[in-house]
Design an enzyme around this catalytic site. Structure first.
Site, PDB file in Angstrom:
ATOM      1  N   GLY A 251      -5.246  52.010  60.558  1.00  0.00           N
ATOM      2  CA  GLY A 251      -3.935  52.397  61.065  1.00  0.00           C
ATOM      3  C   GLY A 251      -3.854  53.908  61.202  1.00  0.00           C
ATOM      4  O   GLY A 251      -4.642  54.630  60.564  1.00  0.00           O
TER       5      GLY A 251
ATOM      6  N   GLN B 152       0.074  62.025  61.718  1.00  0.00           N
ATOM      7  CA  GLN B 152      -1.225  62.356  61.099  1.00  0.00           C
ATOM      8  C   GLN B 152      -2.106  63.197  62.026  1.00  0.00           C
ATOM      9  O   GLN B 152      -3.067  63.812  61.572  1.00  0.00           O
ATOM     10  CB  GLN B 152      -1.970  61.084  60.672  1.00  0.00           C
ATOM     11  CG  GLN B 152      -1.290  60.362  59.511  1.00  0.00           C
ATOM     12  CD  GLN B 152      -2.042  59.123  59.089  1.00  0.00           C
ATOM     13  OE1 GLN B 152      -1.869  58.064  59.663  1.00  0.00           O
ATOM     14  NE2 GLN B 152      -2.907  59.251  58.100  1.00  0.00           N
TER      15      GLN B 152
ATOM     16  N   CYS C 157      -5.627  56.432  52.548  1.00  0.00           N
ATOM     17  CA  CYS C 157      -4.949  57.085  53.666  1.00  0.00           C
ATOM     18  C   CYS C 157      -5.900  58.125  54.232  1.00  0.00           C
ATOM     19  O   CYS C 157      -6.515  58.888  53.476  1.00  0.00           O
ATOM     20  CB  CYS C 157      -3.657  57.748  53.191  1.00  0.00           C
ATOM     21  SG  CYS C 157      -2.721  58.546  54.517  1.00  0.00           S
ATOM     22  N   LEU C 158      -5.991  58.156  55.565  1.00  0.00           N
ATOM     23  CA  LEU C 158      -6.893  59.119  56.209  1.00  0.00           C
ATOM     24  C   LEU C 158      -6.461  60.558  55.928  1.00  0.00           C
ATOM     25  O   LEU C 158      -7.271  61.473  56.046  1.00  0.00           O
ATOM     26  CB  LEU C 158      -6.945  58.863  57.715  1.00  0.00           C
ATOM     27  CG  LEU C 158      -7.565  57.513  58.107  1.00  0.00           C
ATOM     28  CD1 LEU C 158      -7.423  57.279  59.616  1.00  0.00           C
ATOM     29  CD2 LEU C 158      -9.022  57.434  57.678  1.00  0.00           C
TER      30      LEU C 158
ATOM     31  N   HIS D  67       2.785  50.868  55.363  1.00  0.00           N
ATOM     32  CA  HIS D  67       2.161  52.177  55.120  1.00  0.00           C
ATOM     33  C   HIS D  67       2.414  53.107  56.321  1.00  0.00           C
ATOM     34  O   HIS D  67       2.760  54.287  56.137  1.00  0.00           O
ATOM     35  CB  HIS D  67       0.663  51.947  54.876  1.00  0.00           C
ATOM     36  CG  HIS D  67      -0.174  53.170  54.717  1.00  0.00           C
ATOM     37  ND1 HIS D  67      -0.873  53.456  53.564  1.00  0.00           N
ATOM     38  CD2 HIS D  67      -0.479  54.195  55.579  1.00  0.00           C
ATOM     39  CE1 HIS D  67      -1.542  54.599  53.720  1.00  0.00           C
ATOM     40  NE2 HIS D  67      -1.321  55.061  54.938  1.00  0.00           N
ATOM     41  N   GLU D  68       2.252  52.577  57.542  1.00  0.00           N
ATOM     42  CA  GLU D  68       2.429  53.415  58.744  1.00  0.00           C
ATOM     43  C   GLU D  68       3.895  53.769  58.969  1.00  0.00           C
ATOM     44  O   GLU D  68       4.222  54.897  59.350  1.00  0.00           O
ATOM     45  CB  GLU D  68       1.865  52.710  59.984  1.00  0.00           C
ATOM     46  CG  GLU D  68       0.389  52.337  59.913  1.00  0.00           C
ATOM     47  CD  GLU D  68      -0.518  53.449  59.424  1.00  0.00           C
ATOM     48  OE1 GLU D  68      -0.170  54.631  59.581  1.00  0.00           O
ATOM     49  OE2 GLU D  68      -1.572  53.117  58.847  1.00  0.00           O
TER      50      GLU D  68
ATOM     51  N   HIS E 156       4.896  56.597  56.930  1.00  0.00           N
ATOM     52  CA  HIS E 156       4.498  57.902  57.494  1.00  0.00           C
ATOM     53  C   HIS E 156       5.587  58.452  58.422  1.00  0.00           C
ATOM     54  O   HIS E 156       5.822  59.666  58.463  1.00  0.00           O
ATOM     55  CB  HIS E 156       3.200  57.780  58.300  1.00  0.00           C
ATOM     56  CG  HIS E 156       1.933  57.902  57.504  1.00  0.00           C
ATOM     57  ND1 HIS E 156       1.609  59.033  56.779  1.00  0.00           N
ATOM     58  CD2 HIS E 156       0.882  57.053  57.347  1.00  0.00           C
ATOM     59  CE1 HIS E 156       0.412  58.860  56.211  1.00  0.00           C
ATOM     60  NE2 HIS E 156      -0.052  57.667  56.537  1.00  0.00           N
TER      61      HIS E 156
HETATM   62  O1  GNR Z   1      -7.469  53.096  57.031  1.00  0.00           O
HETATM   63  C1  GNR Z   1      -6.550  52.829  56.247  1.00  0.00           C
HETATM   64  N1  GNR Z   1      -6.722  51.811  55.350  1.00  0.00           N
HETATM   65  C2  GNR Z   1      -5.686  51.297  54.593  1.00  0.00           C
HETATM   66  C3  GNR Z   1      -6.015  50.453  53.538  1.00  0.00           C
HETATM   67  C4  GNR Z   1      -5.027  49.888  52.759  1.00  0.00           C
HETATM   68  C5  GNR Z   1      -3.703  50.144  53.036  1.00  0.00           C
HETATM   69  C6  GNR Z   1      -3.358  50.992  54.085  1.00  0.00           C
HETATM   70  C7  GNR Z   1      -4.333  51.557  54.859  1.00  0.00           C
HETATM   71  S1  GNR Z   1      -3.906  52.583  56.180  1.00  0.00           S
HETATM   72  C8  GNR Z   1      -5.305  53.628  56.265  1.00  0.00           C
HETATM   73  C9  GNR Z   1      -5.233  54.555  57.466  1.00  0.00           C
HETATM   74  C10 GNR Z   1      -4.046  55.487  57.333  1.00  0.00           C
HETATM   75  O2  GNR Z   1      -4.032  56.458  56.622  1.00  0.00           O
HETATM   76  N2  GNR Z   1      -2.980  55.193  58.021  1.00  0.00           N
HETATM   77  O3  GNR Z   1      -1.879  55.954  57.939  1.00  0.00           O
HETATM   78 NI    NI Z   2      -1.936  56.827  55.936  1.00  0.00          NI
END
Ligand code: GNR
Ligand code: NI
Length: 171
Positions: A46, A51, A94-95, A136-137, A140
């Site tokens: 995601g 980001q 999270c990236l 999660h997204e 953000h």
């Molecule tokens: O790549 C991602 N893996 C992930 C694993 C578990 C829960 C959420 C994520 S999202 C993350 C990519 C990211 O930072 N998206 O904002």
């Molecule tokens: Ni993230």
């Protein structure tokens, strides 16, 4: 198409509340294409526009496994309409916080409304990893990170580590 640099904790832009997209037009295409390219390259499942430094309510997701065909989903102005009382726990990453992983408990299922890149109104219900990723997204877009859902001790520890690293790297 190009891979854009991903903002890393503690970049203050990650705390911005992103603006709604007023009108879905082909003007968004270069950004969305770059978000997919950046996400697949990372690799991640995601990515939120903030980001890559763009404070607009746009998300890309693909939770297909490596042995499955790609399943790209772009969500514009996504909103959670409903979330289950039942919770589920995933080890999240999270990236923007590379190589840090921690268990987070969230609603197990969600129903999300969004506009797709063609401008159509859509709804989807998700469970499992996709439900976690959607939440999660969407976090953000509110300037929220998954570390906001873990203990204060663990959060302060990881923020400190990334703050020191940024200072060392002269960021
Ligand atoms: O790549 C991602 N893996 C992930 C694993 C578990 C829960 C959420 C994520 S999202 C993350 C990519 C990211 O930072 N998206 O904002
Ligand atoms: Ni993230």
């Amino acid at each position: 198409m190009s891979i854009r640099p991903i903002l890393i904790l503690p970049d203050p832009k990650l705390r911005l509340v992103s603006d709604p997209v007023a009108k879905v037009t082909s003007d968004l295409s270069p950004l969305i294409d770059d978000m997919f390219e950046t996400m697949y390259d990372a690799p991640g499942i995601g990515l939120a526009a903030i980001q890559v430094g763009v404070p607009q309510r746009i998300v890309t997701i693909d939770t297909a496994r490596n042995d499955e065909p790609r399943k790209p989903i772009a969500l514009i102005n996504p909103e959670i309409l409903w979330s289950s009382d039942e919770l589920s726990s995933y080890e999240e990453g999270c990236l923007s916080i590379p190589e840090f992983y921690e268990e987070v408990e969230r609603p197990a299922r969600v129903r999300v409304r969004f506009t797709d890149r063609d401008g159509s109104a859509c709804e989807m219900e998700a469970e499992g990893l996709l439900a976690t990723c959607l939440q999660h997204e969407i976090d953000h877009l509110e300037g929220k990170l998954f570390i906001d859902h873990i203990s204060r001790l663990k959060r302060e520890r990881v923020v400190k580590k990334f703050t020191k690293a940024a200072r060392r790297d002269g960021a």
